[in-house]
Structure formats: C-alpha cells, structure tokens
Scaffold this motif. Sequence first.
Motif, PDB file in Angstrom:
ATOM      1  N   UNK A 193       0.972  -1.231   0.033  1.00  0.00           N
ATOM      2  CA  UNK A 193       0.101   0.103   0.079  1.00  0.00           C
ATOM      3  C   UNK A 193       0.815   1.416   0.006  1.00  0.00           C
ATOM      4  N   UNK A 194       0.305   2.324  -0.347  1.00  0.00           N
ATOM      5  CA  UNK A 194       0.742   3.637  -0.423  1.00  0.00           C
ATOM      6  C   UNK A 194       0.041   4.397   0.577  1.00  0.00           C
ATOM      7  N   UNK A 240      -1.779  11.597  -8.066  1.00  0.00           N
ATOM      8  CA  UNK A 240      -0.276  11.381  -7.860  1.00  0.00           C
ATOM      9  C   UNK A 240      -0.148  10.124  -6.983  1.00  0.00           C
ATOM     10  N   UNK A 241      -0.804  10.008  -5.967  1.00  0.00           N
ATOM     11  CA  UNK A 241      -0.827   8.592  -5.236  1.00  0.00           C
ATOM     12  C   UNK A 241      -1.255   7.603  -6.153  1.00  0.00           C
ATOM     13  N   UNK A 242      -2.339   7.581  -6.881  1.00  0.00           N
ATOM     14  CA  UNK A 242      -2.840   6.657  -7.681  1.00  0.00           C
ATOM     15  C   UNK A 242      -1.605   6.184  -8.560  1.00  0.00           C
ATOM     16  N   UNK A 285       3.387  -1.105  -8.493  1.00  0.00           N
ATOM     17  CA  UNK A 285       2.400  -2.282  -8.359  1.00  0.00           C
ATOM     18  C   UNK A 285       2.007  -2.497  -6.942  1.00  0.00           C
ATOM     19  N   UNK A 286       1.241  -1.484  -6.345  1.00  0.00           N
ATOM     20  CA  UNK A 286       0.912  -1.781  -5.005  1.00  0.00           C
ATOM     21  C   UNK A 286      -0.460  -2.147  -4.981  1.00  0.00           C
ATOM     22  N   UNK A 287      -1.121  -2.579  -4.160  1.00  0.00           N
ATOM     23  CA  UNK A 287      -2.685  -3.054  -4.201  1.00  0.00           C
ATOM     24  C   UNK A 287      -3.524  -2.073  -3.847  1.00  0.00           C
ATOM     25  N   UNK A 288      -3.036  -0.879  -3.044  1.00  0.00           N
ATOM     26  CA  UNK A 288      -4.121   0.117  -2.763  1.00  0.00           C
ATOM     27  C   UNK A 288      -3.387   1.314  -2.365  1.00  0.00           C
ATOM     28  N   UNK A 289      -4.143   2.626  -2.033  1.00  0.00           N
ATOM     29  CA  UNK A 289      -3.943   3.804  -1.601  1.00  0.00           C
ATOM     30  C   UNK A 289      -5.022   4.188  -0.355  1.00  0.00           C
ATOM     31  N   UNK A 290      -4.130   4.024   0.742  1.00  0.00           N
ATOM     32  CA  UNK A 290      -4.833   4.697   2.060  1.00  0.00           C
ATOM     33  C   UNK A 290      -4.510   6.215   2.043  1.00  0.00           C
TER      34      UNK A 290
END
Length: 481
Positions: A380-381, A405-407, A414-419
């Motif tokens: 995750x980011x 920008x986070x997306x 290749x991260x699963x999600x942004x919190x």
Amino acid sequence: MAVVVVSHCHYCPTYRPMNPKSSPFLGHIPSHLGKSSSGQSIRNSVHTSRINALFWGPRKAVEPPEMDVSLGDFTLTGSGSEGVSANVENPKKISVSVISSISQVSSNEWDACNLDATGSEKFNPFLTHGFLSSLEESGSAVKETGWMPRHIIAQDECENILGVVPLYLKSHSYGEYVFDHSWADAYYSYGSRYYPKLQCCVPFTPVTGQRILLRDTSHKDQVFDILVSAMKDLTEKFQVSSLHITFPSESEWHRMKDKGFLQRIGMQYHWKNRNYKNFDEFLMDMKQSKRKNIRQERKKISAQNLTMKRLRGYEIKARHWDTFYKFYRNTTDNKWGSAYLTRDFFHNMGSKMGDHVLLVVAEEGDELVAGALNLIGGDALFGRLWGCLPRAYYPSLHFEACYYQAIEAAIELNLDKVEAGAQGEHKIQRGYLPVTTYSCHYILDEGFRKVIDDFLVREMAQVKLVTELIQDSGPFKDGIH
C-alpha cells in the motif's frame, strides 16, 4: 440515533473536536455515579496552539509513574503452534516489562517483530523503529505533549525480544482519529477521572496495522495472550480509566472481543488497484461523469504552470523538509488545529525511512508551492500530510497532489491500494471507496462499560448502513466494486 459523519481528511492533520456538551451521547449514565460539582470541561485544558501534557482530574489526579515496570515472568507450555517456521529458538519462559522509550529496544529487534507480524508483502512502515523513534526523538510524541511512551516488551530467557507493543499513557484524546471526547466528558460530569488513559496505536496516524508485534515462534499465540493480559494488568496498575487499541488488524480486533474489549468500527476511503497498467485504464472503470471531472481537474494543473514531481528517498533534501514543514504549519494554522509534529520529526523520519518515503511536490518555476507526504508499505501507499504556501490558492492542486499522484505512484510501484487517511467524502468521486476500520476499548468501570457498549452497538449498525449506501452509489461502472 442520527448518523453523524465527521468530515476530516487525513491530509489535513487537524480537526476542531466536537463540543462534548452538545454532541449526541451514549445513553443513560448509571445512577450510582454521582455528578461532580466542579463541572470541569475537557476543552478548557487543551491549548490549540500546541498540545500540552496535562495529567489532571477533578480529584485524586495521580502523576503517572516514571520508572520502568515489570509485569511478570511467564512459562510457555507445550510445543506451541504447529506448522510454524520459527525464526528464533523456541523459548520456555518470557518476561514482560514496560519501557519509557523505544530507544531502549534495538531497531533490529523491534523491526524483526514488525516484519514477522505482517510478512514483507504487508510491511507497515509506521510500526518501524525508525518512524516511532522519530516521533519520540523530535519531541512530537513525548510526555510534554501528552504522549508518554509506555511500550511493552516480551523477552525470553536469553533476552531475545519476542514481542513488542507500541503503547502510550495519554492525558488527552487528540491525534487519535477515533473520537471519545463525549466519553471523557461523561466521566468528568459524574465525578470520575478519564485521563490519563492508555493508548495502543501509532500517534497521529489512522493507518490499520498489527498492534501486537510478534516474532514468528511456535509460541506466538501464547505470547499474544500474555501481552494482551499485560496491557490489561497495566491499566489496573496505573489506575487509569481505560485502554484503547486503535486501528488494529481485523484479526486482532476479533481476538480482543474474547478478552473483554468492547468493539468499535469506523470508515475510511481507500483506492483499490485492479491491476491497472496506467491512470487512463483506471479512469475507464469510472462512470463517464466522474471520469470527465477528474480529467478536467488534472488539466488545471498544467494550465497554472505547475509541475508535479514525486521525490523518493535520497532525492528528498533537507531544504525539501524545511519547506514542507512550512506547508504543514500553514495547514494546521488555517484549520485552527495543533501542529502535532515538529520540524525535527520530518528530518529524522526522512533520514531513517529512506526509500519508504515518497514526497509529492508542486513547483511553480523554481519555487516549491505545495507538497503531500506519503509512506510506502509492502502492499500500500499511505497518504499522510498535505500543505501549501500561505495565502496561495491553486484550484484542484490538493486533489492532484494527494489523490491522483498517489494513484499513479501505486500503479507504478504495483501496490494493491492507496490509503488516503481518515474521513473525507470528497474522495469518493475520485475513486476511493469506503472500507471498515477497527478499534478495541477496555473500560474498567463496569457502569460506564455497559453504557459505552450499548452506544457502540447502535453506532456500529449506523456505520455499516452508511458504508453499504456509499458502496451501492459509488463512482465506478456497474459491476466494479
């Protein structure tokens, strides 16, 4: 009971707490709790310019103990859990104690517990020694600001660290993002002392993660039970009102119910990566009106002669942190909140966290005009803080720096999600959907415990209903959730 949605974006790290006197309360207070004649209010004891430590109460306020505390020795029984690949030799006995600074544990041992607790694929940067020690060393989470470190550690007979718990003795309820101001107000109204309380969490960080960090031994389930019992024992020993575990993992939340903790849920908005190759592919999953709105917002950035950059690790220099601190203070000052974090925190954290730090900056010519701080985890980011120059206004820049920008970074990495932090209904139309968050609460007073439990049952039903309604009317095309 009416649903109250608190609009608070984690990128704006402050909030004005609701007036405890006017907020909807829990229910009826047990008649045996006599009302205080002092009428003391929480609000009068917290300064908006800087949170100060105020270990106080209407009567019999106890100054918290300064010394480290032993919570006993324990014998581990049996051969432990089957099928566990142990990274350290299986212990026979452990000792549990409380320490007053994370510096009393080596970074290698603390981080080994954190990594074993999650695995590298779900690595959580906020639970590292580097992040937590930066909070303490910078004066951000210390006794003087109402965050007295009281971390719990479990050691075997060879003094190997088998488990750690980030724990704080707190004199207020700020910087937690799970609101209990009305609980505190009720305690004071009826002559009881709510503060100090024990808080198991990452200060100022509403990010879900393990809270009981354990080495991967075959006895880890026993060590978990021992550490939870130790926290409850410490609540009694310190004579505090309560123990709160905020933003634990879902599995910990379920286990805590059987150990006498009340359960609470909340809601955040996260972006989910559906194996997108680029930002445009993500947009194609959105409803046409939402897709159009996002494209229009992004076009405004170049039209204002702004350049967006994503800086990581060594690319972030001391001047970037100094400037970002100005942005951060501008955000806190404008929101009538408190600057929880010091300038030194950003420098310390940046040097210790390395490539786990991603700083999104906006430049107008050669000048930095805004920035958003993110941390990179295993899957995750995590969006943290946002700010811009004082008296500056750039339409749509907040959305670009914090969300788009986070997306793009999550897709690239290749991260699963942004919190993207706590609250913020404006995130929905930008592709962030509601997810459930958790907290556990151990209340010593039986009367208040029953009242709070009744309230939490009603609140949980309302949160679930709101979550379902938002999901059903989300920004994505039919069939995409």
